[in-house]
Design a protein around this motif. Structure first.
Motif, PDB file in Angstrom:
ATOM      1  N   LYS A  68      -0.733  -5.685  -9.207  1.00 35.46           N
ATOM      2  CA  LYS A  68      -0.772  -7.128  -9.409  1.00 35.46           C
ATOM      3  C   LYS A  68       0.152  -7.910  -8.465  1.00 35.46           C
ATOM      4  O   LYS A  68       0.139  -9.140  -8.480  1.00 35.46           O
ATOM      5  CB  LYS A  68      -0.415  -7.466 -10.863  1.00 35.46           C
ATOM      6  CG  LYS A  68      -1.453  -6.997 -11.881  1.00 35.46           C
ATOM      7  CD  LYS A  68      -1.021  -7.355 -13.291  1.00 35.46           C
ATOM      8  CE  LYS A  68      -2.110  -7.003 -14.297  1.00 35.46           C
ATOM      9  NZ  LYS A  68      -3.334  -7.815 -14.128  1.00 35.46           N
ATOM     10  N   VAL A  69       0.966  -7.217  -7.687  1.00 35.35           N
ATOM     11  CA  VAL A  69       1.911  -7.934  -6.836  1.00 35.35           C
ATOM     12  C   VAL A  69       1.277  -8.275  -5.496  1.00 35.35           C
ATOM     13  O   VAL A  69       0.318  -7.626  -5.050  1.00 35.35           O
ATOM     14  CB  VAL A  69       3.202  -7.105  -6.614  1.00 35.35           C
ATOM     15  CG1 VAL A  69       3.837  -6.742  -7.933  1.00 35.35           C
ATOM     16  CG2 VAL A  69       2.912  -5.862  -5.791  1.00 35.35           C
ATOM     17  N   GLU A  70       1.806  -9.304  -4.839  1.00 38.94           N
ATOM     18  CA  GLU A  70       1.328  -9.721  -3.528  1.00 38.94           C
ATOM     19  C   GLU A  70       2.151  -9.051  -2.437  1.00 38.94           C
ATOM     20  O   GLU A  70       3.290  -8.629  -2.646  1.00 38.94           O
ATOM     21  CB  GLU A  70       1.433 -11.243  -3.392  1.00 38.94           C
ATOM     22  CG  GLU A  70       0.597 -12.011  -4.402  1.00 38.94           C
ATOM     23  CD  GLU A  70       0.791 -13.512  -4.277  1.00 38.94           C
ATOM     24  OE1 GLU A  70       1.529 -13.925  -3.342  1.00 38.94           O
ATOM     25  OE2 GLU A  70       0.242 -14.257  -5.091  1.00 38.94           O
ATOM     26  N   GLU A  71       1.563  -8.995  -1.255  1.00 37.63           N
ATOM     27  CA  GLU A  71       2.259  -8.427  -0.110  1.00 37.63           C
ATOM     28  C   GLU A  71       3.486  -9.277   0.240  1.00 37.63           C
ATOM     29  O   GLU A  71       3.553 -10.475  -0.080  1.00 37.63           O
ATOM     30  CB  GLU A  71       1.310  -8.360   1.089  1.00 37.63           C
ATOM     31  CG  GLU A  71       1.901  -7.775   2.368  1.00 37.63           C
ATOM     32  CD  GLU A  71       2.422  -6.363   2.186  1.00 37.63           C
ATOM     33  OE1 GLU A  71       3.619  -6.221   1.848  1.00 37.63           O
ATOM     34  OE2 GLU A  71       1.651  -5.419   2.382  1.00 37.63           O
ATOM     35  N   SER A  72       4.478  -8.660   0.874  1.00 34.19           N
ATOM     36  CA  SER A  72       5.691  -9.368   1.292  1.00 34.19           C
ATOM     37  C   SER A  72       5.343 -10.528   2.218  1.00 34.19           C
ATOM     38  O   SER A  72       4.615 -10.352   3.201  1.00 34.19           O
ATOM     39  CB  SER A  72       6.627  -8.402   2.015  1.00 34.19           C
ATOM     40  OG  SER A  72       7.528  -9.088   2.847  1.00 34.19           O
ATOM     41  N   PRO A  73       5.852 -11.743   1.944  1.00 34.39           N
ATOM     42  CA  PRO A  73       5.554 -12.895   2.804  1.00 34.39           C
ATOM     43  C   PRO A  73       6.142 -12.739   4.207  1.00 34.39           C
ATOM     44  O   PRO A  73       5.537 -13.190   5.183  1.00 34.39           O
ATOM     45  CB  PRO A  73       6.193 -14.067   2.058  1.00 34.39           C
ATOM     46  CG  PRO A  73       7.247 -13.454   1.188  1.00 34.39           C
ATOM     47  CD  PRO A  73       6.708 -12.111   0.791  1.00 34.39           C
ATOM     48  N   LEU A  74       7.295 -12.107   4.325  1.00 26.58           N
ATOM     49  CA  LEU A  74       7.882 -11.904   5.651  1.00 26.58           C
ATOM     50  C   LEU A  74       7.043 -10.932   6.473  1.00 26.58           C
ATOM     51  O   LEU A  74       6.838 -11.133   7.674  1.00 26.58           O
ATOM     52  CB  LEU A  74       9.318 -11.385   5.525  1.00 26.58           C
ATOM     53  CG  LEU A  74      10.377 -12.392   5.089  1.00 26.58           C
ATOM     54  CD1 LEU A  74      11.738 -11.731   5.033  1.00 26.58           C
ATOM     55  CD2 LEU A  74      10.412 -13.580   6.038  1.00 26.58           C
ATOM     56  N   PHE A  75       6.563  -9.859   5.832  1.00 29.12           N
ATOM     57  CA  PHE A  75       5.714  -8.923   6.562  1.00 29.12           C
ATOM     58  C   PHE A  75       4.401  -9.591   6.956  1.00 29.12           C
ATOM     59  O   PHE A  75       3.903  -9.386   8.064  1.00 29.12           O
ATOM     60  CB  PHE A  75       5.436  -7.682   5.722  1.00 29.12           C
ATOM     61  CG  PHE A  75       4.449  -6.754   6.378  1.00 29.12           C
ATOM     62  CD1 PHE A  75       4.846  -5.911   7.387  1.00 29.12           C
ATOM     63  CD2 PHE A  75       3.107  -6.756   6.000  1.00 29.12           C
ATOM     64  CE1 PHE A  75       3.929  -5.079   8.027  1.00 29.12           C
ATOM     65  CE2 PHE A  75       2.191  -5.930   6.617  1.00 29.12           C
ATOM     66  CZ  PHE A  75       2.601  -5.082   7.637  1.00 29.12           C
ATOM     67  N   ALA A  76       3.819 -10.396   6.047  1.00 26.17           N
ATOM     68  CA  ALA A  76       2.569 -11.088   6.360  1.00 26.17           C
ATOM     69  C   ALA A  76       2.744 -12.003   7.570  1.00 26.17           C
ATOM     70  O   ALA A  76       1.881 -12.069   8.454  1.00 26.17           O
ATOM     71  CB  ALA A  76       2.084 -11.879   5.150  1.00 26.17           C
ATOM     72  N   ALA A  77       3.864 -12.720   7.619  1.00 25.31           N
ATOM     73  CA  ALA A  77       4.127 -13.605   8.755  1.00 25.31           C
ATOM     74  C   ALA A  77       4.330 -12.804  10.036  1.00 25.31           C
ATOM     75  O   ALA A  77       3.845 -13.185  11.108  1.00 25.31           O
ATOM     76  CB  ALA A  77       5.348 -14.470   8.462  1.00 25.31           C
ATOM     77  N   GLU A  78       5.039 -11.676   9.932  1.00 24.88           N
ATOM     78  CA  GLU A  78       5.275 -10.823  11.097  1.00 24.88           C
ATOM     79  C   GLU A  78       3.964 -10.248  11.619  1.00 24.88           C
ATOM     80  O   GLU A  78       3.719 -10.229  12.827  1.00 24.88           O
ATOM     81  CB  GLU A  78       6.230  -9.685  10.714  1.00 24.88           C
ATOM     82  CG  GLU A  78       6.371  -8.581  11.753  1.00 24.88           C
ATOM     83  CD  GLU A  78       7.051  -9.029  13.020  1.00 24.88           C
ATOM     84  OE1 GLU A  78       6.808  -8.417  14.079  1.00 24.88           O
ATOM     85  OE2 GLU A  78       7.814 -10.002  12.956  1.00 24.88           O
ATOM     86  N   SER A  96       0.822  -1.210   0.000  1.00 25.89           N
ATOM     87  CA  SER A  96       0.000   0.000   0.000  1.00 25.89           C
ATOM     88  C   SER A  96       0.852   1.255   0.000  1.00 25.89           C
ATOM     89  O   SER A  96       0.508   2.261  -0.639  1.00 25.89           O
ATOM     90  CB  SER A  96      -0.945  -0.007   1.205  1.00 25.89           C
ATOM     91  OG  SER A  96      -0.212  -0.100   2.416  1.00 25.89           O
ATOM     92  N   MET A  97       1.989   1.219   0.695  1.00 26.87           N
ATOM     93  CA  MET A  97       2.864   2.389   0.709  1.00 26.87           C
ATOM     94  C   MET A  97       3.509   2.609  -0.659  1.00 26.87           C
ATOM     95  O   MET A  97       3.702   3.750  -1.098  1.00 26.87           O
ATOM     96  CB  MET A  97       3.959   2.212   1.772  1.00 26.87           C
ATOM     97  CG  MET A  97       3.428   2.133   3.194  1.00 26.87           C
ATOM     98  SD  MET A  97       2.452   3.573   3.702  1.00 26.87           S
ATOM     99  CE  MET A  97       0.780   2.884   3.617  1.00 26.87           C
ATOM    100  N   MET A  98       3.843   1.518  -1.352  1.00 27.38           N
ATOM    101  CA  MET A  98       4.413   1.643  -2.693  1.00 27.38           C
ATOM    102  C   MET A  98       3.437   2.337  -3.647  1.00 27.38           C
ATOM    103  O   MET A  98       3.833   3.170  -4.470  1.00 27.38           O
ATOM    104  CB  MET A  98       4.762   0.262  -3.242  1.00 27.38           C
ATOM    105  CG  MET A  98       5.949  -0.397  -2.571  1.00 27.38           C
ATOM    106  SD  MET A  98       6.085  -2.144  -3.036  1.00 27.38           S
ATOM    107  CE  MET A  98       6.211  -2.017  -4.805  1.00 27.38           C
ATOM    108  N   LEU A  99       2.161   2.013  -3.533  1.00 26.18           N
ATOM    109  CA  LEU A  99       1.161   2.646  -4.397  1.00 26.18           C
ATOM    110  C   LEU A  99       1.011   4.132  -4.070  1.00 26.18           C
ATOM    111  O   LEU A  99       0.918   4.972  -4.968  1.00 26.18           O
ATOM    112  CB  LEU A  99      -0.186   1.932  -4.238  1.00 26.18           C
ATOM    113  CG  LEU A  99      -0.222   0.475  -4.702  1.00 26.18           C
ATOM    114  CD1 LEU A  99      -1.554  -0.165  -4.328  1.00 26.18           C
ATOM    115  CD2 LEU A  99      -0.001   0.378  -6.205  1.00 26.18           C
ATOM    116  N   MET A 100       1.009   4.472  -2.786  1.00 28.55           N
ATOM    117  CA  MET A 100       0.853   5.863  -2.390  1.00 28.55           C
ATOM    118  C   MET A 100       2.025   6.720  -2.835  1.00 28.55           C
ATOM    119  O   MET A 100       1.850   7.846  -3.330  1.00 28.55           O
ATOM    120  CB  MET A 100       0.670   5.955  -0.874  1.00 28.55           C
ATOM    121  CG  MET A 100      -0.649   5.419  -0.368  1.00 28.55           C
ATOM    122  SD  MET A 100      -0.796   5.569   1.435  1.00 28.55           S
ATOM    123  CE  MET A 100      -0.727   7.355   1.618  1.00 28.55           C
TER     124      MET A 100
END
Length: 459
Positions: free
Chosen positions: A211-221, A89-93
């Motif tokens: 089209k990209v997915e969120e970072s897997p490490l951030f999702a786990a955190e 979301s920050m990348m889009l903003m």
């Protein structure tokens, strides 16, 4: 079901994330560097007409520096929400802010139309651009690194780093095209075209990033934070980073060399060379060829860092930059267009690119997942402020006093020396695991138990 570890993520998704980082960062650098190029050519006359030539140039680069002053603020703000809300979301903003700011600069009336409000609004829009790009690099780079996992992070993050020369290539190519207009038309409306084209690049970048997915490490955190019992309010990421501020200082010192060389051998070089008898098209051709060379050198340097380590590759680039600073400026002073192109290729295309290519992987490896966006962004953007934001302003002031390229060469040499000394002293990070959690869950101090030769504050 838990997110797959980064190493198990699909290669097509990683490629999409890498392309997103490349295109998004290229858009950001295009918007940011178009200003530097046009400022070197005409902004002194259009927005500061009451100043003499030297003062007008200094004022134009002063607004250029304003964008860099805002970048650490962008790193802090977007880093905070990137570590708390999410990278995507920050990348889009940041991309929307950057494109809108650049487009509005293209519509901005000049001093002759609205007087002093013209430079005031120009500075405000530069600050918006600076805040946006301050948050852009961290999000784009971390997304690639965290999706790559244990795959060669140097190579994969180099795609994001390639956004800098690609953005430079696009900006100089467009400005070169419009600068072929008669001088009167270029000053009247031609300079606006590169800024207005930002909307086209913005649309392309947003299409990929959605089209990209969120970072897997951030999702786990984030999932782990939700599962832990609440024990009071968590400390903001910035405060976590500032508990060990030396890591940010180290990151900033590593980046000073490549950013000083980048700024002085692109935007500032255009103004300097034109004042010393070169045509606009000759100088822009040199910058364009150097940027094309960087597109090859950065992946090569990054792949070398995956094999031999971040430290030796960055140190080699810094040593080469320091050793060639005076010869490069001597080639520029020769007055021969062919030697000008050679100077750009050596100084920017080769030496600077060798320093800059592995920087994305190196900085992401210095911080833990919880604060990685904030820590890496703050270190990186502090380096841009000190290395790229201040150096053109300082160089312009020195040239107004000393009619010699020696101060410019000294600035490049000094920045490279800081980078070389820092990477010489720091420990290697290429084998660190990004997902590893330190005992306090805050900032990662990889290798603490494994290596006694690490920094004193890591023991």
């Amino acid at each position: 079901m838990p997110d797959a570890p980064p190493a198990q993520r699909s290669t097509p998704q990683l490629r999409r994330v890498a392309l997103s980082g490349l295109l998004g960062t290229a858009v950001e650098f295009y918007d940011f560097l178009v200003y530097g190029t046009v400022a070197a050519l005409v902004f002194g006359d259009l927005f500061f007409p009451e100043a003499d030539s030297a003062v007008g140039t200094i004022a134009a680069f002063g607004t250029f520096a304003a964008g860099y002053v805002a970048r650490p603020l962008g790193g802090i703000v977007f880093g905070h929400f990137g570590d708390r809300v999410g990278r995507k979301s920050m990348m889009l903003m940041t991309m929307v802010m950057m494109g809108a700011g650049s487009f509005l600069i293209g519509l901005l009336p000049t001093y002759d139309v609205i007087g002093v409000w013209a430079p005031v609004l120009l500075v405000l829009l530069r600050v918006v651009q600076g805040i946006a790009i301050g948050g852009e690099w961290g999000g784009a780079t971390l997304m690639v690194a965290e999706h790559a996992g244990e795959r060669p992070r140097g190579l994969w993050t180099s795609f994001t780093q390639l956004g800098a020369p690609l953005g430079t290539l696009l900006s100089t190519a467009v400005v070169t095209l419009v600068s072929t207009l008669p001088d009167e038309q270029f000053r009247a409306w031609g300079w606006r075209v590169p800024f207005l084209l930002s909307l086209v690049l913005l649309a392309a970048g947003l299409y990929i990033r959605l089209k990209v997915e969120e970072s897997p490490l951030f999702a786990a955190e984030r999932r782990e934070r939700g599962e832990r019992p609440q024990q009071g309010t968590a400390r903001p990421p910035l405060l976590e980073v500032l508990r060990r501020p030396r890591s940010v200082l180290v990151a900033a010192c590593v980046g000073i060399g490549p950013f000083t060389a980048q700024s002085l051998l692109t935007s500032f070089l255009i103004s300097y060379a034109v004042d010393h008898g070169y045509t606009r098209s000759q100088v822009l051709t040199g910058v364009t060829v150097a940027s094309a060379t960087a597109l090859v050198m950065m992946p090569l340097a990054s792949m070398a860092s995956d094999r031999f380590g971040r430290r030796p590759v960055v140190f080699t680039g810094a040593a080469l930059s320091a050793a060639t600073a005076f010869p490069v400026l001597a080639l520029v002073d020769s007055g021969r267009p062919g030697l000008l192109v050679l100077a750009c290729v050596i100084g920017h295309g080769i030496a600077q690119s060798t320093m800059y290519g592995p920087l994305g992987a190196l900085l992401t490896e210095m911080f833990g997942t919880r604060v990685r966006y904030t820590g890496a962004s703050l270190g990186y953007q502090t380096a841009t402020l000190l290395g790229a934001g201040c150096s053109p302003l300082v160089a312009s002031g020195l040239l107004a006093t000393y009619d010699s390229s020696t101060p410019v060469a000294l600035l490049i040499t000094g920045g490279a020396a800081i980078t070389a000394l820092t990477v010489w002293l720091m420990r290697e990070t290429k084998d660190d695991t990004l997902g590893a959690r330190p005992p306090n869950g805050a900032q990662e101090v990889p290798g603490r138990a494994r290596r006694r030769e690490s920094w004193a504050w890591q023991r």
